[in-house]
Scaffold this active site. Structure first.
Site, PDB file in Angstrom:
ATOM      1  N   HIS A  60       5.620   5.394   5.506  1.00  0.00           N
ATOM      2  CA  HIS A  60       5.198   5.164   6.889  1.00  0.00           C
ATOM      3  C   HIS A  60       4.909   6.471   7.624  1.00  0.00           C
ATOM      4  CE1 HIS A  60       4.833   3.122  10.714  1.00  0.00           C
ATOM      5  NE2 HIS A  60       5.801   3.854  11.232  1.00  0.00           N
TER       6      HIS A  60
ATOM      7  N   ASP B 151       1.125   4.044  14.244  1.00  0.00           N
ATOM      8  CA  ASP B 151       2.153   3.101  14.683  1.00  0.00           C
ATOM      9  C   ASP B 151       1.933   2.712  16.149  1.00  0.00           C
ATOM     10  OD1 ASP B 151       4.948   1.966  13.751  1.00  0.00           O
ATOM     11  OD2 ASP B 151       5.374   2.939  15.662  1.00  0.00           O
TER      12      ASP B 151
END
Length: 300
Positions: A274, A109
């Site tokens: 995620h 990320d």
């Protein structure tokens, strides 16, 4: 506030990064150096399971990014304070302080954006580059269009001029940061209550710096990517990307976008969410181990 959580069997030290910023760094294991960079809204602790799995064969270095966790959170007096170039310079400073002129680098990320910038600016130092669940800055903004792009609403909020976003987030900070932990972990089983509280509390204590990090991505970081695209810059080391299949929702081919930046690319989709390093640490540890084998023999 919950206490800072630490990685078992790792030692901790404070290392000075770019511009004198103190960075909290966990170090463990032995072997070729590997730096792991965390994402949002998290701290270095997200790597705890993967880091311990890799410590038998690597010296694993796991910092809190500037502005996050137990690292310093300098006031963003100019756009460069939280530019990915400045944050990449922090990574180089950490590795050198620990005695490593070159290393493998893997980011998730936000940390992946820092890792990409390090790969572009310091190719001589990065043996291989691993990217978890993100696109390059330039491509991120290019693919966000239509109603499906609402998944990235927070990028637009935190891109606004300083002042209003920080006040809006501060008004509901625990709910704001917690909403991402919940939405991106739909099964609700990835975090214990203590771990979730750690991430929320750490983020609530870092509102201004987190917003500054995101604001840079809509400004100075984008300018850097545009300049690199114009000059034909490439990531010259082996690059591995593992990601959810966001392209099917937003209408892009992630492997094609990444290959424009990284000729020596392997790409794989994952069925994990995620927070894949915590949801499926075996998968991510294997991904990194396989990527490390692609580094030139002299760099292993």
């Amino acid at each position: 506030m919950t206490p800072n959580l630490t990685i078992d069997d790792f030692t901790y030290r404070t290392v000075t990064g770019s511009g004198g910023v103190d960075l909290n760094v966990a170090v463990g294991g032995h072997g070729a150096a590997l730096v792991l960079l965390h994402g949002f809204p998290q701290t270095h602790y997200m790597w705890r399971r993967v880091a311990r799995k890799l410590a038998n064969d690597h010296t694993v270095i796991v910092p809190d990014l500037r502005g996050y966790g137990a690292s310093d959170k300098p006031t963003a007096r100019d756009p460069d304070t939280y530019s990915k170039r400045t944050m990449a310079n922090d990574v180089i400073a950490i590795a050198r302080e620990l005695g490593h002129e070159h290393f493998g680098l893997v980011g998730h990320d936000r940390g992946a954006l820092v890792a990409v910038r390090a790969g572009l600016d310091h190719a001589e130092a990065v043996d291989y580059l691993g990217i978890l669940d993100v696109l390059p800055t330039l491509d991120t903004w290019a693919v966000l269009r239509g109603v499906e792009a609402k998944v990235a609403w927070h990028l637009y909020l935190m891109a606004q001029p300083a002042g209003l976003p920080e006040k809006m987030i501060a008004a509901v900070a625990p709910e704001f940061f917690g909403s991402f932990l919940d939405a991106w972990d739909p099964a609700g089983t990835t975090f214990t209550s203590e771990e979730r509280a750690h991430y929320v509390d750490s983020s609530v204590a870092a509102i201004d710096s987190i917003v500054a990090d995101y604001r840079a991505t809509a400004g100075v970081d984008l300018d850097m990517d545009l300049a690199d695209r114009d000059r034909g810059a490439r990531l010259t080391m082996p690059v591995g990307v593992i990601s959810q299949d966001w392209g099917s929702q937003l209408g892009f081919d992630a492997s094609e976008l990444w290959r424009a930046w990284a000729p020596d690319l392997t790409y794989r989709a994952t069925t994990s969410g995620h927070f894949m390093a915590e949801e499926n640490p075996d998968e991510i540890a294997t991904f990194i181990t396989e990527l490390a084998r692609r580094a030139p023999a002299a760099r292993r």
